[in-house]
Design an enzyme around this catalytic site. Structure first.
Site, mmCIF file in Angstrom:
data_model
loop_
_atom_site.group_PDB
_atom_site.id
_atom_site.type_symbol
_atom_site.label_atom_id
_atom_site.label_comp_id
_atom_site.label_asym_id
_atom_site.label_seq_id
_atom_site.Cartn_x
_atom_site.Cartn_y
_atom_site.Cartn_z
ATOM 1 N N ASN A 8 -1.356 -2.183 -9.043
ATOM 2 C CA ASN A 8 -1.167 -1.044 -8.144
ATOM 3 C C ASN A 8 -1.490 -1.544 -6.743
ATOM 4 O OD1 ASN A 8 -1.213 1.286 -6.678
ATOM 5 N ND2 ASN A 8 -2.990 2.187 -7.701
ATOM 6 N N LYS A 10 -1.241 -0.082 -4.005
ATOM 7 C CA LYS A 10 -1.713 0.973 -3.082
ATOM 8 C C LYS A 10 -0.992 0.803 -1.738
ATOM 9 C CE LYS A 10 -5.905 1.267 -5.770
ATOM 10 N NZ LYS A 10 -7.307 1.652 -5.858
ATOM 11 N N HIS A 93 -3.105 9.507 -9.795
ATOM 12 C CA HIS A 93 -4.173 8.562 -9.425
ATOM 13 C C HIS A 93 -5.297 9.342 -8.738
ATOM 14 C CE1 HIS A 93 -6.342 5.272 -7.559
ATOM 15 N NE2 HIS A 93 -5.763 4.478 -8.432
ATOM 16 N N GLU A 95 -6.952 8.739 -6.215
ATOM 17 C CA GLU A 95 -6.824 8.792 -4.754
ATOM 18 C C GLU A 95 -5.856 9.908 -4.343
ATOM 19 O OE1 GLU A 95 -5.954 4.638 -4.228
ATOM 20 O OE2 GLU A 95 -8.001 4.171 -4.844
ATOM 21 N N GLU A 165 -9.409 5.391 -15.424
ATOM 22 C CA GLU A 165 -9.987 4.793 -14.217
ATOM 23 C C GLU A 165 -11.231 5.584 -13.812
ATOM 24 O OE1 GLU A 165 -6.698 2.333 -12.072
ATOM 25 O OE2 GLU A 165 -6.907 4.286 -11.108
ATOM 26 N N GLY A 171 -12.439 -0.007 -6.717
ATOM 27 C CA GLY A 171 -12.632 -0.653 -5.421
ATOM 28 C C GLY A 171 -14.088 -0.890 -5.057
ATOM 29 N N SER A 210 -11.965 -2.074 -10.627
ATOM 30 C CA SER A 210 -12.602 -3.383 -10.385
ATOM 31 C C SER A 210 -12.378 -4.376 -11.529
ATOM 32 C CB SER A 210 -14.097 -3.214 -10.095
ATOM 33 O OG SER A 210 -14.273 -2.467 -8.905
ATOM 34 N N GLY A 231 -5.964 -2.908 -9.055
ATOM 35 C CA GLY A 231 -5.754 -2.689 -7.630
ATOM 36 C C GLY A 231 -5.909 -3.983 -6.857
ATOM 37 N N GLY A 232 -7.078 -4.154 -6.232
ATOM 38 C CA GLY A 232 -7.342 -5.285 -5.348
ATOM 39 C C GLY A 232 -6.895 -6.639 -5.892
#
Ligand code: 13P
Length: 247
Positions: A8, A10, A93, A95, A165, A171, A210, A231-232
């Site tokens: 993802n 983002k 999500h 967010e 999640e 994150g 994470s 993500g990251g």
């Protein structure tokens, strides 16, 4: 279930950065011990779909409108995503729930729209730290699951993906322990089985929050963790691939 790894991105990327990330991924995708997909910002779907042709890496979006078509300025429909070769779309999500006020009801509609256009929705659920500390994890996740399962027919339930999640792990570098994640994944699996025994077998339940090369292996060893929503670490080709090799 074959493991599935979904990046993802983002709100990250640029024409130049996407090109180099996808080229690096394509060159080494055969090393992955599972299927790969990337969910990219809507404006880059055209670029990414072209680069990913015949790569074996699937394309996805990060959100979809709850409407089919019409006067909805700024929205992107499921049919449009399908037009650009998307296979997946992330729905609900945390967010989007937090910063865009998405409700369980709206998320259920989005999942329905996605399915009607032949996309597989990746429906996200997860509790906040305050909810976990108050012992409300099960209750919160039950509510989030019931909201969309209740609008789907049992046979439709086979065609979705669920992502757990925990919001406090996104994150932050704080990952759920494999046992904590497995406990929730097992509960999610039970919910799916209640709806359809077949869905219980078929549906992938991904972990997100994470996930990194250093913690992926122990998470992926758990019986109900079928892959990751990353993500990251999905923005660095070597890290994304290292996770996908940790099976
Ligand atoms: P991070 O992997 O950066 O924690 O993000 C997880 C996530 O929200 C994926 O959808």
């Amino acid at each position: 279930r074959r493991k599935l790894f979904v990046g993802n991105w983002k709100m990250h990327g640029s024409l130049v950065a996407n090109g180099s990330l996808l080229r690096d991924l394509k060159a080494a995708a055969w090393e992955a011990q599972g299927d790969l997909a990337v969910c990219v910002p809507a404006c880059y779907l055209a670029q990414c779909s072209e680069i990913l042709i015949r790569s074996g890496i699937a394309l996805g979006a990060q959100d979809v409108s709850s409407h089919t078509t019409g006067a909805y300025t700024g929205e992107v429909s499921a049919r449009m995503l399908q037009d650009f070769g998307c296979k997946y779309v992330i729905v609900g999500h945390s967010e989007r729930r937090e910063y865009h006020g998405e409700t369980d009801e709206e998320i259920a509609h989005k999942a329905q729209r996605a399915m009607a256009a032949g996309l597989t929705p990746i429906v996200c659920v997860g509790e906040t730290l305050a909810e976990r500390e108050a012992g409300r994890t099960r209750e919160v996740i039950n509510m989030q699951m019931d909201a969309f399962l209740s609008v789907l027919e049992p046979e439709e339930t086979n065609d979705l993906i669920v992502a757990y999640e925990p919001i406090w792990a996104i994150g932050t570098g704080m990952t759920a322990t494999p046992e904590m994640a497995q406990e929730v994944h097992a509960m999610l699996r039970e919910k799916l089985v209640e709806k359809s025994a077949e869905a219980g077998e078929l549906v992938h339940i991904l972990y997100g929050g994470s996930m990194r090369p250093k913690n992926a292996r122990e998470l992926l060893q758990m019986p109900d963790i079928d892959g990751g929503l990353i993500g990251g670490a999905s923005l660095i080709a070597a890290d994304f691939l290292a996770i996908a090799k940790s099976v």
